[in-house]
Motif scaffolding. Sequence first.
Motif, mmCIF file in Angstrom:
data_model
loop_
_atom_site.group_PDB
_atom_site.id
_atom_site.type_symbol
_atom_site.label_atom_id
_atom_site.label_comp_id
_atom_site.label_asym_id
_atom_site.label_seq_id
_atom_site.Cartn_x
_atom_site.Cartn_y
_atom_site.Cartn_z
ATOM 1 N N VAL A 1 56.952 7.785 60.721
ATOM 2 C CA VAL A 1 55.636 8.004 60.091
ATOM 3 C C VAL A 1 55.803 8.853 58.832
ATOM 4 N N LEU A 2 56.618 9.905 58.957
ATOM 5 C CA LEU A 2 56.836 10.769 57.780
ATOM 6 C C LEU A 2 57.518 9.981 56.656
ATOM 7 N N VAL B 1 54.879 7.890 55.074
ATOM 8 C CA VAL B 1 54.013 8.724 54.231
ATOM 9 C C VAL B 1 54.696 8.957 52.878
ATOM 10 N N LYS B 2 55.986 9.262 52.910
ATOM 11 C CA LYS B 2 56.725 9.506 51.663
ATOM 12 C C LYS B 2 56.729 8.249 50.789
ATOM 13 N N ASN C 1 54.471 5.890 50.780
ATOM 14 C CA ASN C 1 53.114 5.721 50.227
ATOM 15 C C ASN C 1 52.866 6.680 49.065
ATOM 16 N N VAL C 2 53.401 7.904 49.202
ATOM 17 C CA VAL C 2 53.228 8.912 48.149
ATOM 18 C C VAL C 2 53.928 8.466 46.861
ATOM 19 N N VAL C 3 55.143 7.969 47.013
ATOM 20 C CA VAL C 3 55.891 7.509 45.826
ATOM 21 C C VAL C 3 55.174 6.328 45.177
#
Lengths: 168, 175
Positions: A48-49, A52-53, A55-57
Amino acid sequence: MNNSANENLRELLAGFMDEAAARQTAEDIEKGEEILGANQAPQPDERVLAEVKKNVVAALRRRRTVVFQKRILGAAVAAAIVVVSVLTMIRYGNLSNSHQTRMVAASIPSRVWEGADDADVTVLKAEIENIQSELSGVQSDDTGGNGSTAVDDLETELIEVNGDMWKG
Amino acid sequence: MAQHDIEQVIIGCNKGDEGCFTQLVDIYGRRCFGYFYRLTGNRDLSDELLSELFVKLVEKIGTYRGGSFDGWIFTMASNIFHDHLRFKQRQTRLLDGHSKRIMSQSAGVASGYDGDADKLQMALGELDSGVRELVMMRFYSQMSFKEIAESRQEPIGTILSKVHRGLRKLRELMG
């Protein structure tokens, strides 16, 4: 950083109640927080983390594209202001109304703005298109009674759009 | 992590450095997940809210004006949680109109459990939703009462009283 650990709870509570009540309240809060500390929530899955990373990028790259597009749009709006100013000078001065000026005004936004998806950019793009069509109207009505007012209004509108542009 | 180090990471984020953003996920991801999990009681939903938080952070990082970054990020997390509640409320109203019952359901604490809820999660479900959120905000953000009061624009005495009430009840329930 742990700000909650840095504050003196008893001192803080003493501002609202007597010393004994402050001591009891502080103890309730501290014991309650100990319970929270002793019963930790589950950890997020590492996948999941990682997601998330990712998606952030992706969001960051989308944002960079939009900022770049906005900069180009800003340049286009500035160019449009120059064109309208020249038109105003033509109307009030003795500059010749060259065919070249019309060409520049007509070509500003459409080449650059295909595919823009940010809401702000879309709004600004629509405003530019509106101004472009008003500009065509003004240009084709050189002898009309309200021509000078229309050019003035158009120039004001362009300056406002440019202001919004740089405010982001 | 020291405040100075966090500030360096934030400066990198403002320059659009991807590595700095992923570092923020490493620093805050677990705490923010814990915060969402304790409010919703649901892992999948917490995953979604966590992702939403960090994507929003990319958009909003330029609006951070110094001060407690923990406070800033958890205020954003709280807003995202409230947006979620409002969305669920609207959705549920459309479905059956029982908005009051749904408010507690959409908080996820009662009906949103994903099956492996612990004793603490059940006890948190007994707290008033506003109090529960304050208690979680205080615990996970590690903000002082003064900072919480400022961020919520409520008097510090009110915040102290609500957190005290919540934690005292929690102690009783966890017995």
